[in-house]
Enzyme design. Sequence first.
Site, PDB file in Angstrom:
ATOM      1  N   THR A   7       0.980  -1.129   0.129  1.00 13.80           N
ATOM      2  CA  THR A   7       0.141  -0.100   0.011  1.00 13.80           C
ATOM      3  C   THR A   7       0.753   1.113   0.062  1.00 13.80           C
ATOM      4  O   THR A   7       1.544   1.650   1.042  1.00 13.80           O
ATOM      5  CB  THR A   7      -1.076   0.037   1.314  1.00 13.80           C
ATOM      6  OG1 THR A   7      -1.654  -1.141   1.093  1.00 13.80           O
ATOM      7  CG2 THR A   7      -1.823   1.217   1.264  1.00 13.80           C
ATOM      8  N   LYS A  44      -7.423   1.284  -2.939  1.00 18.99           N
ATOM      9  CA  LYS A  44      -6.938   0.659  -1.611  1.00 18.99           C
ATOM     10  C   LYS A  44      -7.033   1.820  -0.500  1.00 18.99           C
ATOM     11  O   LYS A  44      -7.630   1.651   0.693  1.00 18.99           O
ATOM     12  CB  LYS A  44      -5.498   0.269  -1.430  1.00 18.99           C
ATOM     13  CG  LYS A  44      -4.922  -0.121  -0.065  1.00 18.99           C
ATOM     14  CD  LYS A  44      -5.690  -1.281   0.335  1.00 18.99           C
ATOM     15  CE  LYS A  44      -5.267  -1.664   1.948  1.00 18.99           C
ATOM     16  NZ  LYS A  44      -3.829  -2.235   1.751  1.00 18.99           N
ATOM     17  N   LYS A  67       0.404   4.925   8.298  1.00 21.26           N
ATOM     18  CA  LYS A  67       0.913   5.444   6.933  1.00 21.26           C
ATOM     19  C   LYS A  67      -0.070   5.614   5.853  1.00 21.26           C
ATOM     20  O   LYS A  67      -0.012   6.406   5.179  1.00 21.26           O
ATOM     21  CB  LYS A  67       2.034   4.334   6.418  1.00 21.26           C
ATOM     22  CG  LYS A  67       2.683   4.662   5.200  1.00 21.26           C
ATOM     23  CD  LYS A  67       2.056   3.719   4.305  1.00 21.26           C
ATOM     24  CE  LYS A  67       2.488   2.150   4.600  1.00 21.26           C
ATOM     25  NZ  LYS A  67       1.650   1.299   3.647  1.00 21.26           N
TER      26      LYS A  67
END
Length: 294
Positions: free
Chosen positions: A96, A171, A239
């Site tokens: 990701t 995502k 993150k």
Amino acid sequence: MKKIGFIGTGVMGTGIIKNMLKAGYGVTVFNRTKAHADPVVKAGATWVESPKQVTQASDIVFTMVGFPQDVEEVYFGDNGIFAGTKAGQTVVDMTTSTPTLAKKIGDYGQAHEIEVLDAPVSGGDIGAEKGTLTIMVGGNETAYKELQPIFDVIGQQVNYFGTAGSGQHAKMANQIMIAGTMTGMSEMLVYAQAAGLDLPKVLQTLESGGADNWSMENYAPRILKDDYTPGFFAKHFLKDLRIALNEADKMHLNLPATDAARNLYARLVDEKKLGNDGTQALVKLWWKDGKLPN
């Protein structure tokens, strides 16, 4: 069968590689910490000493590392993937990461006749182990179709969203949704405990109604067992939320609930230093002394 390379043998990568091996694919691996690759090497994977060597031994190279800066190094470093690629190869980043970096990798691939996909996943360690991941793909559509048999080995829901970076945007949408379910699950447990309710009975009840969700089904039982091992690291989820909010800013969007979740995970990771716990550790911000009450 195509020879597969895989860079990144963490919690997620290990489950994915083992399913590839079970399906009969030969897999060559590299990980920054060699000891973390021991489980897949014991399962039949071949170890080499750099991403470049992985690429030289493979037809298709998958990557799943921690942070965008790791992706940058793995692809563009002196001993990185692009130091060993040749025309006709395919590379797939399952980290990701940022849509901007996915596009940079895609542009390099297009200029050098290398097929590139960004294909982040959802489903945690359980999905990786069982081969039931959700995979969100961007990049070259022909390459996506050619890799469908491999994706089917590791995922049960695989969708193509468009050009380079589109998988990463999908995502981000996923992580925005999960941010809400993780905060909701944590506050639900805190509320139910404060009200003196039987927590296992609460979970059983909620799972049969409109409050049911993946986070509650998979992570709440771990919390009740005081199990904070990572199916997905809290530091990686922070993150992701930072990436999502940065992309939202670029689109002039205000996402206050996601911003609140980001701030909570920042407290967990940056202040409490619990980034190596699983995302379910968010509840430690409320539990007295960071532990489930007796």
